[in-house]
Design an enzyme around this catalytic site. Structure first.
Site, PDB file in Angstrom:
ATOM      1  N   HIS A  39      14.638 -40.978 -16.147  1.00 15.95           N
ATOM      2  CA  HIS A  39      15.314 -39.679 -16.236  1.00 15.95           C
ATOM      3  C   HIS A  39      16.508 -39.580 -15.295  1.00 15.95           C
ATOM      4  CE1 HIS A  39      12.447 -38.913 -12.880  1.00 15.95           C
ATOM      5  NE2 HIS A  39      13.446 -38.197 -12.412  1.00 15.95           N
ATOM      6  N   GLY A  41      16.029 -47.002 -13.291  1.00 16.58           N
ATOM      7  CA  GLY A  41      17.140 -46.743 -12.390  1.00 16.58           C
ATOM      8  C   GLY A  41      16.824 -46.973 -10.931  1.00 16.58           C
ATOM      9  N   ILE A  74      13.406 -51.379  -7.655  1.00 16.98           N
ATOM     10  CA  ILE A  74      12.621 -52.458  -8.248  1.00 16.98           C
ATOM     11  C   ILE A  74      12.779 -52.457  -9.762  1.00 16.98           C
ATOM     12  CG2 ILE A  74      10.317 -53.444  -8.490  1.00 16.98           C
ATOM     13  CD1 ILE A  74       9.615 -52.144  -5.822  1.00 16.98           C
ATOM     14  N   GLY A 123      15.236 -52.706   1.826  1.00 20.48           N
ATOM     15  CA  GLY A 123      16.489 -52.357   1.169  1.00 20.48           C
ATOM     16  C   GLY A 123      16.356 -51.430  -0.016  1.00 20.48           C
ATOM     17  N   LYS A 174      -0.362 -48.237   0.059  1.00 17.57           N
ATOM     18  CA  LYS A 174      -0.845 -46.921   0.460  1.00 17.57           C
ATOM     19  C   LYS A 174      -1.988 -46.426  -0.428  1.00 17.57           C
ATOM     20  CE  LYS A 174       3.575 -45.668   2.532  1.00 17.57           C
ATOM     21  NZ  LYS A 174       4.062 -47.075   2.504  1.00 17.57           N
ATOM     22  N   LYS A 228       7.251 -41.651  -4.726  1.00 22.46           N
ATOM     23  CA  LYS A 228       6.762 -42.559  -3.691  1.00 22.46           C
ATOM     24  C   LYS A 228       6.864 -42.024  -2.268  1.00 22.46           C
ATOM     25  CE  LYS A 228      11.089 -45.143  -2.966  1.00 22.46           C
ATOM     26  NZ  LYS A 228      11.713 -46.480  -2.943  1.00 22.46           N
TER      27      LYS A 228
END
Length: 477
Positions: free
Chosen positions: A176, A152, A155, A315, A271, A229
């Site tokens: 989920h 969902g 990416i 985006g 990161k 993230k």
């Protein structure tokens, strides 16, 4: 009523097509006054019935003296720095900037006025975007059963779209976020009704459910996009980062191997390189885990594992571009963490490209990285987005948040080129397998108990750059 005066940047084929489109649509109330072009042989000449008034260095004076209200960029190969300079010019002279479509439309002669659009954030990349050809995706995904965790998300959903466009035998949406999955299922059914789409509402943190889903779907390829993230949130809740980004990844890998999945690609992040945040550390530990599993399986693995490191995806939900857009829409202020903060950026399509290609080339334990050019100043990005909006909006410096760096990195150790253009292979070092397993066991226990100090201590055994306490920073060289 007088027509708006337009100056076209680029006196080539794209410029000619743009001029023809404007001439063919008098209802637009636009008048092209000429071209500018950096080719010195064109200076002072007429091209396609219009004067070449100078090079790009003359734009500001031409706009001022001739009352130009719109600049039209007709250079399909123009890099982000060109677009950013033009935006700065537009800010100074109060002109609008628009852009023609890409090189494909130029080659096919398909430029139409409705395709000539305002500048978008993707145009601000400091390099030419890497394009994924449909035929290349089809060769990798066509006829395959594909499962995407975190389907969902920005990416994850793009990967599902590529799989459907490529003629996958089946696409399984695993996640989920039920509302996003429901909407994506409807979209894919409408656009690609010939491809079977399955939806599994499930959480990677549930090992049993994850195992059952992968066993039932029996995918050829798994794209593991599910993750937490957001850096500041994970700094405050490191147990959640461990449960999803580390243990959830372990569950997916275990289930994939048990189901004899051919290839699994995990989405990682820049990161994870010398991480100073819990989120970055959790993704680096997940990378280490995949590398160890790849070594354990040897030269003939049941499942070939690979990872891809992303910069910031333009985006994507929760990223800086939509946040700036919302702040601009509300009238400001736009908040920037630090005047010197810079980041690598890539488009959602580029992210999907890297994942698809990595999956096809994975042998076992590789970390693939896209060459994203130079890092982009976040302050300049904010200024350019304000300019794109045409509004008067203030920009405020809010200060770096816990776990944030001024600059990101893509690798720390050795890296190698691949046969894929602009794609490199990072070769990060990993700790011994025995010590890693012991740390992982303790991390799981501390996450279950919500012991933040214990989590940070165990993470530091694997990623020593991680600060001792929330909000601290360590030198990363």
């Amino acid at each position: 009523m007088s027509r708006r005066r337009v100056l076209i940047i680029g006196a080539g084929v794209a410029g000619r097509m743009a001029a023809e489109q404007i001439a063919a649509h008098p209802e637009l109330d636009l008048e092209v006054i000429g071209f500018v072009d950096d080719d010195p042989t064109l200076a002072g000449r007429r091209r396609f019935g219009l004067d070449v008034l100078g090079d790009r260095g003359a734009i500001e004076s031409i706009v001022t003296t001739r009352g130009v209200e719109m600049l039209l960029l007709a250079i399909p190969s123009a890099e982000g720095e060109v677009v950013r300079k033009l935006l700065r010019t537009c800010r100074r002279v109060d002109a609008e900037l628009r852009i023609v479509p890409g090189i494909r439309e130029i080659v096919l002669g398909e430029v139409r006025w409705h395709q000539i659009r305002p500048i978008q954030p993707d145009d601000l990349l400091g390099r030419e975007a890497v394009e994924l050809r449909p035929s290349e995706a089809a060769a990798r995904l066509g006829g395959k059963r594909v499962l995407v965790t975190g389907a969902g998300g920005s990416i994850g959903s793009e990967l599902c779209r590529w799989a459907c466009r490529s003629g996958a035998a089946e696409v399984a949406l695993f996640g989920h976020a039920e509302n996003e999955l429901f909407e994506l299922e409807e979209e894919l059914a409408a656009d690609h009704g010939d491809v079977p789409v399955r939806v599994d509402v499930a959480d990677v943190r549930d090992a049993s459910r994850t195992g059952r889903v992968l066993a039932a779907r029996s995918p050829d390829i798994v794209f593991h996009a599910a993750a937490h993230k957001h850096v500041p949130l994970m700094e405050k809740q490191p147990d959640e980062a461990v449960k999803t980004n580390i243990l959830g990844t372990r569950n997916v890998v275990d289930a994939a191997i048990a189901a004899s999945v051919g290839r699994l690609v995990m989405l990682s992040t820049d990161k994870a390189v010398r991480p100073i945040s819990v989120m970055g550390a959790s993704k680096r530990i997940a990378e280490i885990m995949l590398q160890h599993r790849a070594v354990e399986m040897g030269d003939e693995p049941i499942t070939r594992l690979a990872m891809v490191r992303f910069g910031n995806v333009l985006g994507s939900r929760g990223s800086v571009v939509p946040r700036f857009a919302r702040q601009i829409e509300r009238g400001g202020p736009v908040t920037v963490s630090h005047v010197d903060a810079t980041r690598y950026f890539m488009t959602i399509k580029e992210a999907a490209l890297l994942v698809v290609l990595a999956g096809a080339r994975a042998q076992g334990g590789e970390v693939f990285v896209l060459d994203m050019g130079e890092q982009i100043s976040i302050l300049e990005l904010a200024r350019e987005m304000v300019a794109m909006s045409g509004r008067k909006v203030d920009i405020e410096i809010s200060g770096l948040r816990a776990g944030e760096k001024l600059r990101e990195e893509l690798w720390t150790d050795e890296f190698a080129a691949t046969e894929m253009p602009k794609v490199h292979l990072a070769e990060p070092r990993s700790p011994e397998a025995a010590s890693f397993k012991e740390v992982l066991e303790r991390l799981e226990q501390f996450a279950d108990d919500g012991e933040v100090a214990g989590i940070r201590r165990e993470m530091q055994r694997l990623v020593p750059e991680l600060p001792d306490r929330l909000g601290e920073t360590r030198s990363v060289g």
